[in-house]
Design a protein around this motif. Sequence first.
Motif, PDB file in Angstrom:
ATOM      1  N   THR A 223       0.979  -1.118  -0.155  1.00 25.79           N
ATOM      2  CA  THR A 223       0.037  -0.098  -0.208  1.00 25.79           C
ATOM      3  C   THR A 223       1.092   1.438   0.113  1.00 25.79           C
ATOM      4  O   THR A 223       1.866   1.281   0.648  1.00 25.79           O
ATOM      5  N   MET A 224       0.503   2.102  -0.763  1.00 27.52           N
ATOM      6  CA  MET A 224       1.286   3.343  -0.972  1.00 27.52           C
ATOM      7  C   MET A 224       1.368   4.206   0.381  1.00 27.52           C
ATOM      8  O   MET A 224       0.441   4.067   0.985  1.00 27.52           O
ATOM      9  N   ASN A 225       2.379   4.864   0.591  1.00 25.32           N
ATOM     10  CA  ASN A 225       2.631   5.858   1.744  1.00 25.32           C
ATOM     11  C   ASN A 225       2.884   7.220   1.217  1.00 25.32           C
ATOM     12  O   ASN A 225       3.932   7.379   0.569  1.00 25.32           O
ATOM     13  N   PRO A 226       2.120   8.167   1.220  1.00 28.07           N
ATOM     14  CA  PRO A 226       2.305   9.644   0.559  1.00 28.07           C
ATOM     15  C   PRO A 226       3.590  10.246   1.282  1.00 28.07           C
ATOM     16  O   PRO A 226       4.131  10.930   0.576  1.00 28.07           O
ATOM     17  N   LEU A 227       4.113   9.730   2.438  1.00 29.86           N
ATOM     18  CA  LEU A 227       5.164  10.370   2.964  1.00 29.86           C
ATOM     19  C   LEU A 227       6.435   9.175   2.550  1.00 29.86           C
ATOM     20  O   LEU A 227       7.490   9.531   3.345  1.00 29.86           O
ATOM     21  N   GLY A 228       6.240   8.678   1.692  1.00 32.42           N
ATOM     22  CA  GLY A 228       7.528   7.469   1.593  1.00 32.42           C
ATOM     23  C   GLY A 228       8.728   8.052   1.106  1.00 32.42           C
ATOM     24  O   GLY A 228       9.843   7.333   0.929  1.00 32.42           O
ATOM     25  N   ASN A 229       8.699   9.386   0.355  1.00 30.55           N
ATOM     26  CA  ASN A 229       9.838   9.918  -0.190  1.00 30.55           C
ATOM     27  C   ASN A 229      10.114  11.252   0.460  1.00 30.55           C
ATOM     28  O   ASN A 229      11.113  12.136   0.214  1.00 30.55           O
ATOM     29  N   TRP A 230       9.406  11.545   1.799  1.00 31.40           N
ATOM     30  CA  TRP A 230       9.739  12.976   2.291  1.00 31.40           C
ATOM     31  C   TRP A 230      11.157  13.238   2.658  1.00 31.40           C
ATOM     32  O   TRP A 230      11.686  14.426   2.169  1.00 31.40           O
ATOM     33  N   TRP A 231      11.953  12.564   3.332  1.00 26.95           N
ATOM     34  CA  TRP A 231      13.153  12.993   3.623  1.00 26.95           C
ATOM     35  C   TRP A 231      14.257  12.992   2.506  1.00 26.95           C
ATOM     36  O   TRP A 231      15.032  13.846   2.190  1.00 26.95           O
ATOM     37  N   PHE A 232      13.757  11.932   1.423  1.00 29.53           N
ATOM     38  CA  PHE A 232      14.812  12.354  -0.080  1.00 29.53           C
ATOM     39  C   PHE A 232      14.102  13.863  -0.604  1.00 29.53           C
ATOM     40  O   PHE A 232      15.138  14.378  -0.960  1.00 29.53           O
TER      41      PHE A 232
END
Length: 537
Positions: A223-232
């Motif tokens: 399941t997708m996580n909209p915060l999955g690239n936040w630190w990047f």
Amino acid sequence: MTQATTPAKPVPAHQRGFLGWVERIGNLLPDPVMIFVWLIGFLMVLSVIGSVLGWSASLPFAGEKAPSGGELKDGILSFEATSLFTEENIKRLIVDMPRTLTGFAPLGMVLVVMLGAAVGERTGLFSALIRSSLRDLPRPYLTPVVCVIGMMSHHASDAGYVVFIPLSGLVYAAAGRHPLAGIAAAFAAVSGGFAGNITPGQLDVLLFGFTQEAARIIDPTWTMNPLGNWWFILAIVVLFTPIIWFITDRILEPRLGPWAGQPDQDLQAELAKSAVTADEKRGLLYAGLSALCVIIGFAALALWPGFTPLIDEAQKGTAQLQPFYQALIGGFSLLFLASGLAYGLTVKSIRSSGDVVNMMGQGVGSLAPYIVFAFFAAHFIAMFNWSNLGPIAAINGAEVLKAWSLPAPFLLVCVQAFSSLLDLFIGSASAKWSAMAPVVVPMFMLLGISPEMTTAAYRMGDSYTNIATPLMSYFPLVLAFCRRWDKDVGVGTLLSLMLPFALAFMVSGMALTAAWVFFDWPLGPGASVHYSLPGAQ
């Protein structure tokens, strides 16, 4: 008597050389929708070939249930190529056509976010935010602030291009600096830094929607996580800001020379138009308070003792936060809606509930081309799954890459390079990712690389070539902004201004991607570089 020959028409300067070749080839490409029509046709033919030749792939699997299209027997998960012309697949295509579109995850996510964002944009909230951020800045710090605001302007949709870039030229001119340098810095931040931002937003939701569809080819539970690239994406802002600052102040401005213009009456009038009124300032204050209330409300739903609907108490570790991550799509919409309402009611751009409904309708209306595109993209991805060519290509490709023993950083940089090459010809980020994701996401999952990391590599590669091609949809608009200050500016002039940014972004972006994998840094809350398939041996 010999007939006089008509001399050949000279090739314009901007159409010569490599970039000219790119422009000519790109102009021959059809609309992204038609690209997917051709891809579907090619896929149907390929499915027949694969079925006749018996293409297949398998891998050890300890799960209890096989993913869609797979067959699980004695701990081995197998996929066989299936023709799209079988009776079952023809029935699927025709009968399930509405379900295929409405079940396309990116479409629903984008529509939900846009309902709120449309109110924020059409009340003037985003424009006021951009204008209030730029005015009265000290001359030495113009560039870094322009850079950060430019990357944050992605939340404001087209306002980053239409409002922020020309306003940057105005502010530079008012400060006695060369306006073309301001336009170049803003264009580099808005378009070349497209992958960077302070907080996740609509782009994250859109791209991760395609990632989820692709990841479920191998793992139906992903399941997708909209915060999955936040630190990047935050690291991109930190990395690109000093690069834009150095190139603008130390390379471009000395090359452009001192600006000889003066803040004439027209300039003063334009600056006056960009001023934030007292009502707008009050509206921004109320919008900020409204946004804060939404954030506090969401935090309470996850942290309130005895009442945590956004936390799955039955799970352990980061899995408990999965409902919270999924709720962020609605959260972004509510955040934009609440702040847009507060601003609009204050400045009187909203006078009735009908105004709000009309704004939402206009926002959805602006997505009409995307909905047409989503119809064909949804069917391409669905048919790709029905044919089993996706998992077959992913499994066999992963086995080849494992045999080559190539390091993960190198593989991800290759994904980045490929996406940047496609960006020279196809401008739409979602179009490219929807075509690439069904192969590269499952393949890299089987290599132990998470869908979040693969998405991060793609979005980095998709960004920096935006400013180095005349095919970018906003390139002519930026060229027009430049000609407001110098009528002799041509395509070649703008390309020469932007090429140092593009090259610097490319080198630093590849280095950042490789370093992220090498040091195994977390990509965001609950998201890591590495991945292991649940139930895999």
